[in-house]
Design a protein around this motif. Sequence first.
Motif, mmCIF file in Angstrom:
data_model
loop_
_atom_site.group_PDB
_atom_site.id
_atom_site.type_symbol
_atom_site.label_atom_id
_atom_site.label_comp_id
_atom_site.label_asym_id
_atom_site.label_seq_id
_atom_site.Cartn_x
_atom_site.Cartn_y
_atom_site.Cartn_z
ATOM 1 N N HIS A 142 9.770 -13.615 -3.854
ATOM 2 C CA HIS A 142 9.238 -14.093 -2.571
ATOM 3 C C HIS A 142 8.264 -13.070 -1.992
ATOM 4 C CE1 HIS A 142 9.382 -16.198 1.320
ATOM 5 N NE2 HIS A 142 9.539 -15.019 1.892
ATOM 6 N N ASP A 143 8.669 -11.809 -2.012
ATOM 7 C CA ASP A 143 7.805 -10.747 -1.484
ATOM 8 C C ASP A 143 6.526 -10.601 -2.310
ATOM 9 O OD1 ASP A 143 9.707 -10.293 0.449
ATOM 10 O OD2 ASP A 143 10.593 -8.551 -0.569
ATOM 11 N N ALA A 144 6.585 -10.973 -3.599
ATOM 12 C CA ALA A 144 5.412 -10.891 -4.474
ATOM 13 C C ALA A 144 4.470 -12.081 -4.313
ATOM 14 C CB ALA A 144 5.853 -10.774 -5.932
ATOM 15 N N GLY A 145 4.859 -13.062 -3.483
ATOM 16 C CA GLY A 145 3.918 -14.121 -3.134
ATOM 17 C C GLY A 145 4.138 -15.480 -3.744
ATOM 18 N N VAL A 146 5.266 -15.710 -4.468
ATOM 19 C CA VAL A 146 5.487 -17.068 -4.962
ATOM 20 C C VAL A 146 5.693 -17.999 -3.775
ATOM 21 C CG1 VAL A 146 6.455 -16.282 -7.160
ATOM 22 C CG2 VAL A 146 8.013 -16.840 -5.253
ATOM 23 N N PHE A 147 5.426 -19.275 -3.991
ATOM 24 C CA PHE A 147 5.442 -20.251 -2.904
ATOM 25 C C PHE A 147 6.821 -20.827 -2.637
ATOM 26 C CE2 PHE A 147 1.044 -19.759 -3.759
ATOM 27 C CZ PHE A 147 0.383 -20.068 -2.577
ATOM 28 N N GLY A 148 7.759 -20.549 -3.495
ATOM 29 C CA GLY A 148 9.105 -21.074 -3.384
ATOM 30 C C GLY A 148 9.757 -21.003 -4.742
ATOM 31 N N PHE A 149 10.889 -21.690 -4.880
ATOM 32 C CA PHE A 149 11.700 -21.550 -6.087
ATOM 33 C C PHE A 149 12.142 -22.912 -6.592
ATOM 34 C CE2 PHE A 149 11.947 -17.828 -3.497
ATOM 35 C CZ PHE A 149 11.751 -16.802 -4.408
ATOM 36 N N LYS A 150 11.933 -23.114 -7.882
ATOM 37 C CA LYS A 150 12.354 -24.361 -8.502
ATOM 38 C C LYS A 150 13.684 -24.175 -9.201
ATOM 39 C CE LYS A 150 11.134 -28.071 -11.657
ATOM 40 N NZ LYS A 150 10.119 -28.682 -12.539
ATOM 41 N N CYS A 151 14.524 -25.215 -9.089
ATOM 42 C CA CYS A 151 15.755 -25.238 -9.872
ATOM 43 C C CYS A 151 15.985 -26.626 -10.426
ATOM 44 C CB CYS A 151 16.953 -24.798 -9.028
ATOM 45 S SG CYS A 151 17.513 -26.027 -7.828
ATOM 46 N N PHE A 152 16.815 -26.674 -11.450
ATOM 47 C CA PHE A 152 17.297 -27.921 -12.040
ATOM 48 C C PHE A 152 18.785 -28.041 -11.760
ATOM 49 C CE2 PHE A 152 13.388 -27.568 -14.277
ATOM 50 C CZ PHE A 152 13.084 -28.808 -14.819
ATOM 51 N N LEU A 153 19.249 -29.258 -11.583
ATOM 52 C CA LEU A 153 20.681 -29.529 -11.471
ATOM 53 C C LEU A 153 21.246 -30.079 -12.774
ATOM 54 C CD1 LEU A 153 20.834 -31.141 -7.907
ATOM 55 C CD2 LEU A 153 20.799 -28.722 -8.580
ATOM 56 N N SER A 154 20.375 -30.465 -13.682
ATOM 57 C CA SER A 154 20.735 -30.928 -15.022
ATOM 58 C C SER A 154 19.848 -30.183 -16.013
ATOM 59 C CB SER A 154 20.529 -32.446 -15.127
ATOM 60 O OG SER A 154 19.205 -32.794 -14.756
ATOM 61 N N PRO A 155 20.132 -30.217 -17.308
ATOM 62 C CA PRO A 155 19.345 -29.418 -18.265
ATOM 63 C C PRO A 155 17.843 -29.674 -18.163
ATOM 64 C CG PRO A 155 21.329 -30.206 -19.318
ATOM 65 C CD PRO A 155 21.287 -30.860 -17.959
ATOM 66 N N SER A 156 17.080 -28.586 -18.230
ATOM 67 C CA SER A 156 15.630 -28.660 -18.045
ATOM 68 C C SER A 156 14.894 -29.104 -19.303
ATOM 69 C CB SER A 156 15.096 -27.291 -17.625
ATOM 70 O OG SER A 156 15.161 -26.370 -18.715
ATOM 71 N N GLY A 157 15.529 -28.961 -20.453
ATOM 72 C CA GLY A 157 14.866 -29.262 -21.720
ATOM 73 C C GLY A 157 14.422 -28.028 -22.464
#
Length: 445
Positions: A142-157
């Motif tokens: 976050h401090d490095a400037g990413v816009f947010g965080f993505k997560c999966f609740l089921s397998p991502s592939g």
Amino acid sequence: MSEVNLVLRSTRVITPEGTRAASVAVAGGRIEAVLPYGAPPPAGARLEDVGDDVVLPGLVDTHVHVNDPGRTEWEGFWTATRAAAAGGITTLLDMPLNSLPPTTTVGHLRVKQRVARTKAHVDVGFWGGAIPGNLKDLRPLHDAGVFGFKCFLSPSGVEEFPELDQERLGSSLAEISGFGGLLIVHAEDPHELASAPRRGGPAYADFLASRPRGAENAAIEGIVALAGRLDARVHVLHLSSSDALPLIAAAKRAGVRITVETCPHFLTLTAEEVPDGATEFKCCPPIREAANQDALWQGLADGTIDCVVSDHSPCTADLKTPDFAAAWGGISSLQLGLPAIWTEARARGRTLEDVVRWMSAGPAALAGLTRKGAVEAGRDADFVVLAPDAAFTVDPAALHHRNQVTAYAGKRLYGVVGSTWLRGTRILHDGAFAEPSGRLLERND
């Protein structure tokens, strides 16, 4: 007034106040003023008059899988950003997975930024990832400037980006909420998916049954409850199930800080038209029935759905096998999202002002990109010049993303992009690209 170097004139400029004839004055890469149509250009300024073509703000696509580095044979920053420019997109945010390494630490973010820096034809920002084991990395990202965080609740592939179970989802969201961040969620419930019928083969009906609406609905219900308890900000990615719209609308009315997106393929393609074995149509969650699509359009119209973004998720052609269970899931639409949405929107009585709200202003607001998303003074001079009544037939060979696999092949679409402008510089004109001039963006840019 600062020294104006460019005036872009059209009989139809889409501004936050509506569509009007105007001359847009540009100085130092920013919009200096939106002037009356007949205002004479300031001394020394170049006048570009596009006649009756429409000037839109550059589109903002907050859901793009570039896959670079590591799976660059699937897609790369050079090809993805050229396709974006050709589709009127001037800003994109790259998803944290499908690249190697994934964007789950600051070190991994720096690797990706180094790769992108000299290849970007449009402005590029980055999402971070929330996966098991990287809780300590979230605040530094976050401090490095990413816009947010993505997560999966089921397998991502992909094995390097595992899903979060309920305990880790709660701890990650609490951490992210603690520093005022945003969690964006691939919302399909793993238990609902596990109990769904699973059958391999070419039948689209079998694949659709394996990704039921109930999986989305249950996951979104859980996210709403968790976000409400923590007073956290969450965003639902690629909404496919219209059944979830009443729940989302009720959550918004109750003050839950939730936003939601959907994608061009859910709004323009239907399950009824997918041929068996045509896995270029495969994505997760899936393209659903026409009645479901109608309800998604209603969700856009009433504001329950906040924005439309591509979920550009490409792969090599060999991964699109005729078996829906085995084929890679993802639809490539960076270059085609604007004409696809405009074609359907105009048929449903919607306007280009609506399209701008869904595909430029809405995604810019989601990401906090206050310089993007509108033609008004102070914003970046990012424009699309569109011939809205011109039509073309989609030829995969004319697409600029790395692998010319598309669910839109042969479709006749309205809306031809004549030129795309980034901070006052024309980066695409009549199919010819300028040298890369995109910048790497950080949160709050």
